[in-house]
Write a protein that holds these residues in place. Structure first.
Motif, PDB file in Angstrom:
ATOM      1  N   LEU A   1     112.727 -25.020  -0.099  1.00 51.98           N
ATOM      2  CA  LEU A   1     114.003 -25.274   0.589  1.00 51.98           C
ATOM      3  C   LEU A   1     113.821 -26.283   1.721  1.00 51.98           C
ATOM      4  O   LEU A   1     114.735 -27.031   2.047  1.00 51.98           O
ATOM      5  N   GLY A   2     112.635 -26.310   2.318  1.00 50.70           N
ATOM      6  CA  GLY A   2     112.350 -27.237   3.406  1.00 50.70           C
ATOM      7  C   GLY A   2     112.230 -28.676   2.959  1.00 50.70           C
ATOM      8  O   GLY A   2     112.241 -29.593   3.790  1.00 50.70           O
ATOM      9  N   TRP A   3     112.138 -28.896   1.653  1.00 50.15           N
ATOM     10  CA  TRP A   3     112.057 -30.270   1.158  1.00 50.15           C
ATOM     11  C   TRP A   3     113.341 -31.041   1.414  1.00 50.15           C
ATOM     12  O   TRP A   3     113.344 -32.278   1.379  1.00 50.15           O
ATOM     13  N   ALA A   4     114.428 -30.356   1.668  1.00 49.39           N
ATOM     14  CA  ALA A   4     115.703 -31.031   1.908  1.00 49.39           C
ATOM     15  C   ALA A   4     115.616 -31.973   3.113  1.00 49.39           C
ATOM     16  O   ALA A   4     116.450 -32.849   3.270  1.00 49.39           O
ATOM     17  N   TYR A   5     114.594 -31.806   3.931  1.00 48.28           N
ATOM     18  CA  TYR A   5     114.412 -32.669   5.101  1.00 48.28           C
ATOM     19  C   TYR A   5     114.163 -34.120   4.700  1.00 48.28           C
ATOM     20  O   TYR A   5     114.705 -35.028   5.319  1.00 48.28           O
ATOM     21  N   SER A   6     113.346 -34.353   3.655  1.00 49.81           N
ATOM     22  CA  SER A   6     113.050 -35.748   3.308  1.00 49.81           C
ATOM     23  C   SER A   6     112.848 -36.016   1.820  1.00 49.81           C
ATOM     24  O   SER A   6     112.616 -37.150   1.443  1.00 49.81           O
ATOM     25  N   ALA A   7     112.921 -34.996   0.978  1.00 46.50           N
ATOM     26  CA  ALA A   7     112.745 -35.200  -0.459  1.00 46.50           C
ATOM     27  C   ALA A   7     114.055 -35.657  -1.090  1.00 46.50           C
ATOM     28  O   ALA A   7     115.127 -35.487  -0.507  1.00 46.50           O
ATOM     29  N   PRO A   8     113.987 -36.229  -2.294  1.00 46.34           N
ATOM     30  CA  PRO A   8     115.241 -36.538  -3.005  1.00 46.34           C
ATOM     31  C   PRO A   8     116.027 -35.244  -3.216  1.00 46.34           C
ATOM     32  O   PRO A   8     115.447 -34.181  -3.443  1.00 46.34           O
ATOM     33  N   TRP A   9     117.337 -35.327  -3.135  1.00 47.36           N
ATOM     34  CA  TRP A   9     118.165 -34.124  -3.215  1.00 47.36           C
ATOM     35  C   TRP A   9     117.944 -33.373  -4.513  1.00 47.36           C
ATOM     36  O   TRP A   9     117.971 -32.145  -4.533  1.00 47.36           O
ATOM     37  N   LYS A  10     117.735 -34.084  -5.599  1.00 43.59           N
ATOM     38  CA  LYS A  10     117.518 -33.432  -6.889  1.00 43.59           C
ATOM     39  C   LYS A  10     116.273 -32.551  -6.837  1.00 43.59           C
ATOM     40  O   LYS A  10     116.302 -31.394  -7.263  1.00 43.59           O
ATOM     41  N   SER A  11     115.179 -33.058  -6.311  1.00 44.76           N
ATOM     42  CA  SER A  11     113.939 -32.290  -6.204  1.00 44.76           C
ATOM     43  C   SER A  11     114.104 -31.105  -5.264  1.00 44.76           C
ATOM     44  O   SER A  11     113.645 -29.992  -5.552  1.00 44.76           O
ATOM     45  N   ALA A  12     114.755 -31.330  -4.145  1.00 44.15           N
ATOM     46  CA  ALA A  12     114.932 -30.270  -3.157  1.00 44.15           C
ATOM     47  C   ALA A  12     115.806 -29.141  -3.701  1.00 44.15           C
ATOM     48  O   ALA A  12     115.507 -27.961  -3.479  1.00 44.15           O
TER      49      ALA A  12
END
Length: 94
Positions: A22-33
Motif C-alpha cells: 500500500l505504501g507504494w502509492a507514494y511513488s510507484a505507478p498507480w497500476k502497480s500500487a
C-alpha cells in the motif's frame, strides 16, 4: 520545463515498510500500487493473524526495498516508472 519535485527515500522506505505494498502509492505507478495493495489487503482479510505475522516478516522488508527502487526511479525520470519492463505508450486512434 518545470522542475519535478524529488520524493524522499526515507519516507518511501518507511511507508512501504509499515504499510506493505500500500505504501507504494507514494511513488510507484498507480497500476502497480493498486494491484500490490489490493493483494495485500486481500491476504490480510483472508489469512489468520498468526500466519499474517509470518508473511509480513517477508513482505514488509521486500516492499520497503521495492518502494525505495520506485522512488529512485521516480527521482531520476521525473515520473512514475515500473520496476521491470516498460509500459507501452498509449496509442491514439487505432
Amino acid at each position: 520545463m518545470a522542475a519535478v519535485e524529488k520524493k524522499s527515500l526515507l519516507v518511501s522506505g518507511l511507508v512501504s515498510f509499515l504499510f506493505g505494498p500500500l505504501g507504494w502509492a507514494y511513488s510507484a505507478p498507480w497500476k502497480s500500487a493498486m494491484i500490490g495493495g489490493g493483494l495485500w489487503l486481500l491476504a490480510a482479510s483472508i489469512l489468520p493473524k498468526f500466519l499474517l505475522i509470518y508473511l509480513a516478516t517477508v513482505v514488509c522488508p521486500a516492499s520497503a526495498i521495492a518502494g525505495l527502487l520506485y522512488t529512485i526511479g521516480y527521482n531520476s525520470a521525473g515520473e512514475r516508472i515500473p520496476l521491470f519492463g516498460r509500459e507501452e505508450p498509449k496509442k491514439l486512434g487505432r
